[in-house]
Scaffold this motif. Structure first.
Motif, PDB file in Angstrom:
ATOM      1  N   UNK A 134      -5.682  10.498  -5.193  1.00 29.56           N
ATOM      2  CA  UNK A 134      -6.229  11.333  -6.260  1.00 29.56           C
ATOM      3  C   UNK A 134      -7.196  10.609  -7.173  1.00 29.56           C
ATOM      4  N   UNK A 135      -7.738   9.484  -6.711  1.00 28.09           N
ATOM      5  CA  UNK A 135      -8.682   8.714  -7.537  1.00 28.09           C
ATOM      6  C   UNK A 135     -10.078   8.855  -6.931  1.00 28.09           C
ATOM      7  N   UNK A 136     -11.027   9.265  -7.730  1.00 26.21           N
ATOM      8  CA  UNK A 136     -12.391   9.481  -7.238  1.00 26.21           C
ATOM      9  C   UNK A 136     -13.203   8.208  -7.467  1.00 26.21           C
ATOM     10  N   UNK A 137     -13.333   7.422  -6.424  1.00 23.54           N
ATOM     11  CA  UNK A 137     -14.084   6.167  -6.530  1.00 23.54           C
ATOM     12  C   UNK A 137     -15.470   6.372  -5.926  1.00 23.54           C
ATOM     13  N   UNK A 138     -16.485   5.995  -6.668  1.00 22.87           N
ATOM     14  CA  UNK A 138     -17.874   6.166  -6.201  1.00 22.87           C
ATOM     15  C   UNK A 138     -18.487   4.801  -5.919  1.00 22.87           C
ATOM     16  N   UNK A 139     -18.712   4.482  -4.646  1.00 23.33           N
ATOM     17  CA  UNK A 139     -19.295   3.169  -4.321  1.00 23.33           C
ATOM     18  C   UNK A 139     -20.728   3.066  -4.815  1.00 23.33           C
ATOM     19  N   UNK A 140     -21.112   1.882  -5.256  1.00 25.45           N
ATOM     20  CA  UNK A 140     -22.497   1.644  -5.689  1.00 25.45           C
ATOM     21  C   UNK A 140     -22.933   0.271  -5.204  1.00 25.45           C
ATOM     22  N   UNK A 141     -23.955   0.243  -4.360  1.00 24.20           N
ATOM     23  CA  UNK A 141     -24.514  -1.034  -3.886  1.00 24.20           C
ATOM     24  C   UNK A 141     -25.694  -1.385  -4.787  1.00 24.20           C
ATOM     25  N   UNK A 142     -25.595  -2.505  -5.466  1.00 23.80           N
ATOM     26  CA  UNK A 142     -26.565  -2.850  -6.510  1.00 23.80           C
ATOM     27  C   UNK A 142     -27.221  -4.190  -6.175  1.00 23.80           C
ATOM     28  N   UNK A 143     -28.499  -4.309  -6.512  1.00 23.25           N
ATOM     29  CA  UNK A 143     -29.210  -5.586  -6.358  1.00 23.25           C
ATOM     30  C   UNK A 143     -28.424  -6.711  -7.048  1.00 23.25           C
ATOM     31  N   UNK A 185     -12.474   5.891   0.218  1.00 30.12           N
ATOM     32  CA  UNK A 185     -11.734   6.855   1.051  1.00 30.12           C
ATOM     33  C   UNK A 185     -10.229   6.696   0.831  1.00 30.12           C
ATOM     34  N   UNK A 186      -9.778   5.440   0.777  1.00 29.18           N
ATOM     35  CA  UNK A 186      -8.341   5.190   0.578  1.00 29.18           C
ATOM     36  C   UNK A 186      -7.861   5.735  -0.766  1.00 29.18           C
ATOM     37  N   UNK A 187      -8.619   5.460  -1.800  1.00 31.85           N
ATOM     38  CA  UNK A 187      -8.161   5.838  -3.149  1.00 31.85           C
ATOM     39  C   UNK A 187      -8.184   7.353  -3.345  1.00 31.85           C
ATOM     40  N   UNK A 188      -9.039   8.005  -2.613  1.00 33.10           N
ATOM     41  CA  UNK A 188      -9.120   9.465  -2.710  1.00 33.10           C
ATOM     42  C   UNK A 188      -7.760  10.083  -2.352  1.00 33.10           C
ATOM     43  N   UNK A 189      -7.056   9.429  -1.412  1.00 32.28           N
ATOM     44  CA  UNK A 189      -5.741   9.947  -0.992  1.00 32.28           C
ATOM     45  C   UNK A 189      -4.746   9.947  -2.154  1.00 32.28           C
ATOM     46  N   UNK A 243       0.874  -1.175   0.000  1.00 32.39           N
ATOM     47  CA  UNK A 243       0.000   0.000   0.000  1.00 32.39           C
ATOM     48  C   UNK A 243       0.904   1.216   0.000  1.00 32.39           C
ATOM     49  N   UNK A 244       0.861   1.990  -1.037  1.00 34.65           N
ATOM     50  CA  UNK A 244       1.743   3.150  -1.138  1.00 34.65           C
ATOM     51  C   UNK A 244       1.053   4.222  -1.983  1.00 34.65           C
ATOM     52  N   UNK A 245       0.184   5.037  -1.352  1.00 38.42           N
ATOM     53  CA  UNK A 245      -0.581   6.024  -2.122  1.00 38.42           C
ATOM     54  C   UNK A 245       0.317   7.056  -2.799  1.00 38.42           C
TER      55      UNK A 245
END
Lengths: 533, 327
Positions: free
Chosen positions: A405-414, A399-403, A347-349
């Motif tokens: 500079x990556x904008x990850x948007x979680x999506x909980x899907x059926x 939250x981790x990837x934001x550090x 792990x090395x942001x």
């Protein structure tokens, strides 16, 4: 009583009588030793070929009601799993390993009819019948014929030698020729209830009662080929779909075994003093699968940077402290063929950010998200909404990837919707899990032509390695190819491997000799016993 | 009173049309929705050809209109197909699930109505007093509490904490060893918690509607006249106000009938009650198309039947509603 009142009372009584009637064939003798176990889902059929490949099917049909030729052992940590005699008493390979002669033990069906070589041939014919379309039929592809030598001897013929000959041959339970051959294969899918009415079993238990959506009661099979087993007189599987209800009933002392506990659930049950915990490593791993159809995700350097940006140890420590471990490969580290020298990427942001910047990504507008060609490095990370653990994991990963500079948007899907989206390739990244079995075949997720290769990952070198894997005939060859497959996947990062799951089950303190394992929580149910007062 | 046969016939035809529209819409929706239990294989290694073969076996390879016509023709003959999640004919699954649901629903409506009528009367009789305020707050609380949470709370208290009642299922594991009467008592003990869980929100609804309607009625002239005749407070309330306040309550109860079936999903899941709600829930989860359609049809039929029942009951309670509107 008024007329409406009388009508209501009558209807109530009819309903009461309708639901309160005793099922046919119910036992009236009091049981001596009983274990009560909840199931989240009901059994669908007593015929394995129609019941699908669900866990309930595996747990009940394959181990308790019906027997297999051989009994696979869970000793796969340092070598391929061994096989103990089941219905087969002994077996001998031909010198070219293209045929295997099996001698059956003197076993009987629950109606007293001997288990015969004809049953084995009938089973193979049913398993490979296109009219039945058994889900595991592909495991029989290399078996060209099953020859009845004499009533207790059967010979399997193979088209080629492979590493999985024995597990392939052993896939599926042996079915009763004398009881089920009167129904043509073409009718099996049309008349699934027929088998319940013509049920004979050869496993340690009999199906004493099956009330759909309520309970499945198993009773000791007096004709079982190991007369000292099972030790329990009855096992009661109660269908309890709601997890919280399972836990509450377990705390009230109404249940003897709860599978697959989270850390919090385990603490709760252990605190009740009624249960002891059993832990064992499953052969399952959770991962982020990247969709390589997306232009950025097609670049292995970007996928590597994304892995560097994920703190998998924090994930494990937060979601299941002390229970999970970081995964590095599709072959879990509890499996003999895994390369122990393979280490997960760190792990090395900062390094992740530097590598992304080297590829042209910059945060030009100062919003903390890297951009290239005027577009932000933004992606959706989907998972199935039915798993709170995975939903939590996506939030933590975002939250981790934001550090970095990556904008990850979680999506909980059926769940069904997610599978449909994966099939269509309509996703950026998915958090999901796979399990592997004795075959160690992981090509279904990574090979170019594979159906479950949702991310459309393609690497000719890896495809060639999968071909080598299929041609491998001995343990050393298999291990060597598996190591090369693991190394190639590690290098290209089509997945970011997250964690390997350790399962945790609660076992009532009144039960003895309970030994769940990666094959099944009820692998040795026939040996369970209860503490005598 | 002369029965309006023509009107009833029209109503019945209209109901059949509504049911046909509902099942057609559901047929289209479930077939167009992603995911299909019949062809979803558990083993990721199973080849695509296996899925195609299953589609052929279950007739899913044909175009949707062809499937619809075949399905409709079979449904009219009473053949609802095979449930993939139960591996039994849909008719068998529904007929096994219907009695437990009717038992639970009827019990919940009966208990809910009795409790609701009692508390509504009490609240109206003590309007704006302490009892009225407590009952109103309680009804808001019950109406806003999710059913599954109410169910789990009931299990926690009555089964885990006090151990008075069974937490789930229709019967005890050893029920088959009981006598006929013993089995009925066992069933009743299993019924109490799920029925109460469903009944309390119904009671809250009945109570609020009745209280509000009673307060309206109690302000009308004929009530003043009854009081002026020297009738007691309870006689005025029960003999004069209540019959006039009941029609909207009955109307609401009729509309609650399908809700007891569809709304019992959470209750049936929490209490492992093998009724229609749970069957519908499992069918939806497993994309068991024939079963989804059948359970929807059952629900729609209950909506139609519930509305008709409410209209008939209101007409019986208040014959003025049968009078034709002036031309």
């Amino acid at each position: 009583m008024s007329r409406p009142g009388a009508c209501f009372a009558l209807a109530f009584t009819v309903c009461l009588a309708g639901v309160g009637c005793t099922p046919k064939g119910a036992s009236t003798s009091p049981p001596a030793s009983v274990a009560t176990i909840p199931l989240s889902a009901d059994l669908t059929s007593v015929n394995e070929l129609l019941a699908g490949g669900s866990q309930v099917t595996g747990d009940l049909l394959r181990r308790q009601l019906f027997a297999t030729l051989l009994e696979e052992q869970a000793d796969f940590a340092s070598h391929p799993p061994t096989f103990a005699p089941g219905l087969a008493e002994s077996w001998t390979w031909s010198p070219d390993r293209l045929s295997l002669e099996i001698h059956l033990r003197n076993a009987r069906w629950s109606d007293g009819v001997p288990v015969s070589a004809e049953d084995v041939r009938f089973t193979w014919r049913a398993q490979t019948s296109p009219a039945i379309a058994w889900e595991q039929a592909f495991s029989k592809e290399t078996i060209t014929d099953v020859e009845v030598v004499d009533p207790r001897t059967v010979r399997f013929h193979f088209s080629r030698v492979s590493f999985t000959q024995l597990p392939d041959l052993n896939e599926g339970v042996i079915l009763p020729h004398h009881a089920w051959s009167s129904l043509p294969f073409e009718e099996w899918r049309k008349q699934p209830t027929w088998f319940r009415d013509h049920l004979v079993t050869n496993g340690p238990f009999l199906l004493e009662r099956w009330t759909p959506q309520q309970e499945i009661a198993l009773a000791r099979n007096p004709n079982y080929f190991r007369p000292e087993l099972p030790k329990l007189d009855r096992v009661l599987f109660r269908i309890l779909p709601d997890r919280e209800s399972q836990l509450l009933q377990a705390q009230a002392g109404g249940l003897d075994y709860i599978e697959g506990l989270t850390v919090r659930e385990a603490q709760r049950l252990e605190g009740s003093g009624l249960f002891a915990l059993q832990r064992y490593w499953s052969r399952q791993y959770n991962y982020i699968g990247w969709n390589t159809r997306r232009p950025w995700l097609a670049d292995p350097r970007i996928r590597r940077a994304l892995t560097l940006a994920t703190d998998r140890q924090e994930l494990v420590d937060t979601l299941a402290p002390g229970l999970y471990r970081v995964a590095s490969s599709p072959i879990p580290s509890s499996v003999w063929a895994h390369d122990p020298t393979l280490r997960p990427l760190p792990f090395d942001p900062a390094l992740a950010r530097r590598e992304l910047e080297a590829l042209g990504f910059r945060d030009l507008d100062g919003d903390g998200v890297l951009e290239r060609d005027g577009r932000p490095l933004r992606l959706e990370l989907a998972t199935n909404a039915s798993s709170p653990l995975r939903v939590d994991a996506t939030a933590l990963l975002a939250r981790q990837m934001r550090r970095a500079g990556i904008d990850v948007r979680p999506a909980a899907v059926d769940f069904n919707l997610l599978l449909a989206r994966l099939d269509r390739g309509d996703f950026d990244a998915v958090l999901f899990a796979w399990g592997i079995d004795t075959s160690l075949d992981v090509s279904f997720a990574f090979e170019t032509k594979a159906q479950q290769n949702w991310g459309a990952f393609s690497d000719p070198a890896l495809d060639a390695l999968f071909e080598d894997f299929r041609q491998a005939t001995n343990d050393a060859q298999v291990q060597e190819v598996v190591h090369r497959i693991e190394a190639r996947i590690h290098q290209l990062q089509p997945y970011t491997f997250l964690w390997e799951a350790q399962r945790q089950d609660a076992v009532s303190r009144r039960l003895l000799d309970v030994r769940p394992n990666a094959l099944s929580a009820f692998a040795n149910l026939r040996e369970w016993s209860v503490v005598r007062p | 009173m002369k029965p309006d046969v023509r009107g009833l016939g029209k109503r019945l035809l209209g109901s059949i049309l509504v049911l046909w529209i509902v099942v057609t819409a559901v047929f289209a929706a479930v077939h167009l929705a992603p995911g299909d239990a019949r062809t979803r294989l558990d083993d990721p290694r199973a080849p695509e050809s296996q899925r195609t073969r299953l589609q052929e076996i279950y007739g899913l390879a044909e175009p949707l209109p062809v499937r619809y016509v075949r399905w409709l023709a079979a449904a009219v003959r009473g053949e609802w197909g095979l449930s993939i999640t139960h591996q039994r004919p849909v008719g068998q699954v529904i007929s096994a699930a219907l009695p437990p649901t009717l038992l639970l629903g009827a019990s919940a409506i009966a208990v809910g109505t009795v409790l609701g009528l009692g508390s509504g009367l009490l609240a109206a009789a003590r309007a704006h007093g302490a009892a009225d305020r407590i009952l109103r707050w309680l009804s808001v609380l019950l109406l806003s509490t999710p059913t599954f949470w109410l169910g789990l709370l009931a299990v926690l208290l009555f089964s885990v904490h006090w151990g008075w009642l069974p937490a789930s299922h229709l019967r005890s594991p050893d029920a088959e060893r009981l006598s006929g009467g013993g089995r009925a008592i066992d069933l009743l003990r299993h019924l109490i918690l799920p029925a109460l869980t469903l009944a309390l929100p119904i009671a809250a609804g009945v109570s609020r509607t009745l209280r509000s309607r009673l307060l309206d009625v109690l302000g009308q002239d004929f009530i003043l006249a009854a009081r002026a005749r020297g009738l007691s407070k309870s006689a005025v309330l029960l003999r004069h106000a209540l019959p006039n306040a009941l029609p909207p309550v009955v109307q609401n109860l009729g509309l609650d009938l399908p809700l007891v079936v569809s709304g019992s999903i959470a209750t049936e899941v929490v209490f492992a009650w093998p009724g229609l709600g749970r069957v519908a829930f499992d069918a939806l989860q497993g994309r068991d198309l024939p079963l989804v359609i059948a359970t929807t049809l059952m629900s729609a039929t209950l909506v139609v039947a519930g509305t008709m029942f409410a209209d008939v009951a209101v007409a019986l309670l208040d014959p003025r509603t049968l009078r034709e509107a002036p031309r």
